[in-house]
Motif scaffolding. Structure first.
Motif, mmCIF file in Angstrom:
data_model
loop_
_atom_site.group_PDB
_atom_site.id
_atom_site.type_symbol
_atom_site.label_atom_id
_atom_site.label_comp_id
_atom_site.label_asym_id
_atom_site.label_seq_id
_atom_site.Cartn_x
_atom_site.Cartn_y
_atom_site.Cartn_z
ATOM 1 N N GLY A 26 -15.388 46.055 -29.876
ATOM 2 C CA GLY A 26 -13.997 46.500 -29.847
ATOM 3 C C GLY A 26 -13.849 48.005 -29.797
ATOM 4 N N TYR A 27 -14.712 48.698 -30.508
ATOM 5 C CA TYR A 27 -14.605 50.153 -30.559
ATOM 6 C C TYR A 27 -15.369 50.850 -29.437
ATOM 7 C CZ TYR A 27 -12.480 49.722 -35.160
ATOM 8 O OH TYR A 27 -11.650 49.407 -36.194
ATOM 9 N N THR A 28 -16.610 50.411 -29.182
ATOM 10 C CA THR A 28 -17.440 51.134 -28.218
ATOM 11 C C THR A 28 -17.392 50.555 -26.809
ATOM 12 O OG1 THR A 28 -19.403 49.804 -28.658
ATOM 13 C CG2 THR A 28 -19.074 51.769 -30.026
ATOM 14 N N LYS A 29 -16.777 49.398 -26.647
ATOM 15 C CA LYS A 29 -16.684 48.693 -25.360
ATOM 16 C C LYS A 29 -18.038 48.166 -24.890
ATOM 17 C CE LYS A 29 -12.362 50.188 -25.068
ATOM 18 N NZ LYS A 29 -12.115 50.874 -26.294
ATOM 19 N N TYR A 30 -19.008 48.054 -25.802
ATOM 20 C CA TYR A 30 -20.299 47.451 -25.490
ATOM 21 C C TYR A 30 -20.173 45.950 -25.756
ATOM 22 C CZ TYR A 30 -23.248 51.566 -24.836
ATOM 23 O OH TYR A 30 -23.844 52.692 -24.338
ATOM 24 N N ILE A 31 -20.305 45.125 -24.739
ATOM 25 C CA ILE A 31 -20.161 43.685 -24.893
ATOM 26 C C ILE A 31 -21.436 43.139 -25.539
ATOM 27 C CG2 ILE A 31 -19.726 41.487 -23.738
ATOM 28 C CD1 ILE A 31 -17.419 43.543 -23.607
ATOM 29 N N ASN A 32 -21.276 42.584 -26.751
ATOM 30 C CA ASN A 32 -22.413 42.157 -27.558
ATOM 31 C C ASN A 32 -22.351 40.656 -27.792
ATOM 32 O OD1 ASN A 32 -24.434 41.838 -29.435
ATOM 33 N ND2 ASN A 32 -23.324 42.823 -31.085
ATOM 34 N N PHE A 33 -23.267 39.920 -27.146
ATOM 35 C CA PHE A 33 -23.352 38.483 -27.377
ATOM 36 C C PHE A 33 -24.280 38.159 -28.537
ATOM 37 C CE2 PHE A 33 -22.179 38.447 -22.796
ATOM 38 C CZ PHE A 33 -20.970 37.785 -22.950
ATOM 39 N N GLY A 34 -24.953 39.154 -29.079
ATOM 40 C CA GLY A 34 -25.873 38.939 -30.191
ATOM 41 C C GLY A 34 -25.183 38.642 -31.503
ATOM 42 N N THR A 35 -23.883 38.851 -31.583
ATOM 43 C CA THR A 35 -23.141 38.570 -32.813
ATOM 44 C C THR A 35 -23.318 37.111 -33.217
ATOM 45 O OG1 THR A 35 -21.527 40.257 -32.241
ATOM 46 C CG2 THR A 35 -20.872 38.670 -33.893
ATOM 47 N N ALA A 36 -23.323 36.210 -32.262
ATOM 48 C CA ALA A 36 -23.500 34.793 -32.561
ATOM 49 C C ALA A 36 -24.895 34.521 -33.129
ATOM 50 C CB ALA A 36 -23.254 33.953 -31.321
ATOM 51 N N ALA A 37 -25.901 35.262 -32.669
ATOM 52 C CA ALA A 37 -27.253 35.105 -33.211
ATOM 53 C C ALA A 37 -27.297 35.550 -34.669
ATOM 54 C CB ALA A 37 -28.256 35.907 -32.384
ATOM 55 N N HIS A 38 -26.637 36.659 -34.978
ATOM 56 C CA HIS A 38 -26.595 37.159 -36.363
ATOM 57 C C HIS A 38 -25.882 36.144 -37.251
ATOM 58 C CE1 HIS A 38 -27.079 41.616 -35.127
ATOM 59 N NE2 HIS A 38 -27.531 40.817 -34.188
ATOM 60 N N TYR A 39 -24.758 35.652 -36.769
ATOM 61 C CA TYR A 39 -23.955 34.679 -37.510
ATOM 62 C C TYR A 39 -24.763 33.403 -37.744
ATOM 63 C CZ TYR A 39 -20.095 31.382 -38.260
ATOM 64 O OH TYR A 39 -19.270 30.422 -38.755
ATOM 65 N N GLY A 40 -25.427 32.925 -36.700
ATOM 66 C CA GLY A 40 -26.223 31.705 -36.811
ATOM 67 C C GLY A 40 -27.383 31.858 -37.774
ATOM 68 N N LEU A 41 -28.071 32.998 -37.713
ATOM 69 C CA LEU A 41 -29.191 33.232 -38.624
ATOM 70 C C LEU A 41 -28.711 33.274 -40.070
ATOM 71 C CD1 LEU A 41 -32.199 33.816 -39.050
ATOM 72 C CD2 LEU A 41 -31.633 36.249 -38.881
ATOM 73 N N ALA A 42 -27.607 33.959 -40.311
ATOM 74 C CA ALA A 42 -27.067 34.029 -41.676
ATOM 75 C C ALA A 42 -26.699 32.636 -42.182
ATOM 76 C CB ALA A 42 -25.860 34.957 -41.724
ATOM 77 N N ALA A 43 -26.070 31.834 -41.337
ATOM 78 C CA ALA A 43 -25.692 30.473 -41.735
ATOM 79 C C ALA A 43 -26.927 29.613 -41.977
ATOM 80 C CB ALA A 43 -24.806 29.843 -40.659
ATOM 81 N N TYR A 44 -27.925 29.755 -41.131
ATOM 82 C CA TYR A 44 -29.160 28.968 -41.251
ATOM 83 C C TYR A 44 -29.891 29.305 -42.547
ATOM 84 C CZ TYR A 44 -33.382 26.638 -39.498
ATOM 85 O OH TYR A 44 -34.445 25.799 -39.320
ATOM 86 N N ILE A 45 -30.070 30.586 -42.816
ATOM 87 C CA ILE A 45 -30.771 31.017 -44.034
ATOM 88 C C ILE A 45 -29.989 30.597 -45.267
ATOM 89 C CG2 ILE A 45 -31.510 33.053 -45.351
ATOM 90 C CD1 ILE A 45 -33.333 32.391 -42.976
ATOM 91 N N THR A 46 -28.668 30.733 -45.225
ATOM 92 C CA THR A 46 -27.835 30.320 -46.360
ATOM 93 C C THR A 46 -27.996 28.825 -46.615
ATOM 94 O OG1 THR A 46 -26.241 32.079 -45.922
ATOM 95 C CG2 THR A 46 -25.484 30.246 -47.265
#
Length: 186
Positions: A26-46
């Motif tokens: 949103g701020y830098t205009k860099y399109i980041n699809f890795g957010t879903a990977a971070h979210y998934g890893l956090a959910a998996y580890i939890t």
């Protein structure tokens, strides 16, 4: 009712995910699809911490956030050297790598493609009510983090990078460091 609470829980989860995506993209205009990977890893580890180790939910969530942060550091160091479509493609590849890793670990640690059993957290309360409050806290924390970034030097630097990265370099903003902070936080 349980149905209404589940709708709110899903809304809180999506709000947290969207807030996370907004920090970098949103701020830098860099399109980041890795957010879903971070979210998934956090959910998996939890989920693994709750199921196999019986760790309290707040500690399990903290472990998930730490794992997600480490993933952000690793992927951020590599991907933030790129820009434009190259950055986007590399973060998309990282998402597929994490998803493939989860699928391949399915034989050893279930949870990537099935529902993980969650123990009762506090006796006398239904899981839905507990998760409602857990994800409400996460959504409110996400909102406060975005508000803080918006009104900080980091937010100003990220907006400058989003407007014109070359010009932001000329005024002394280290774009790699600022994008890296946003990538790891998000």
């Amino acid at each position: 009712s349980t149905y209404i609470l589940n709708i709110f829980i899903r809304g809180f989860v999506w709000f947290g995910l969207i807030s996370s995506w907004n920090i970098l993209s949103g701020y830098t205009k860099y399109i980041n699809f890795g957010t879903a990977a971070h979210y998934g890893l956090a959910a998996y580890i939890t989920g693994i911490a709750l199921r196999y180790y019986g760790i309290p939910i707040w500690i399990a969530i903290t472990l998930g956030v730490i794992a997600s942060t480490v993933l952000g550091i690793i992927i951020g160091i590599v991907s933030l050297r790129l820009s434009g479509p190259y950055f986007t493609i590399l973060t998309l590849i990282s998402l597929f790598i994490v998803a493939s890793l989860f699928s391949n670990l399915q034989d050893f640690i279930p949870g990537a493609t099935s529902e993980i059993w969650l123990p009762p957290i506090i006796s006398g309360f239904s899981r839905v009510i507990i998760f409602y409050y857990v994800f409400l806290v996460i959504a409110v924390s996400s909102f406060l983090l975005i508000y803080y970034i918006e009104n900080s030097k980091l937010g100003l630097a990220l907006k400058a990078i989003g407007d014109d990265e070359e010009e932001s370099l000329k005024v002394g903003i280290n774009s790699f460091i600022e994008k890296f902070k946003a990538f790891v936080i998000g």
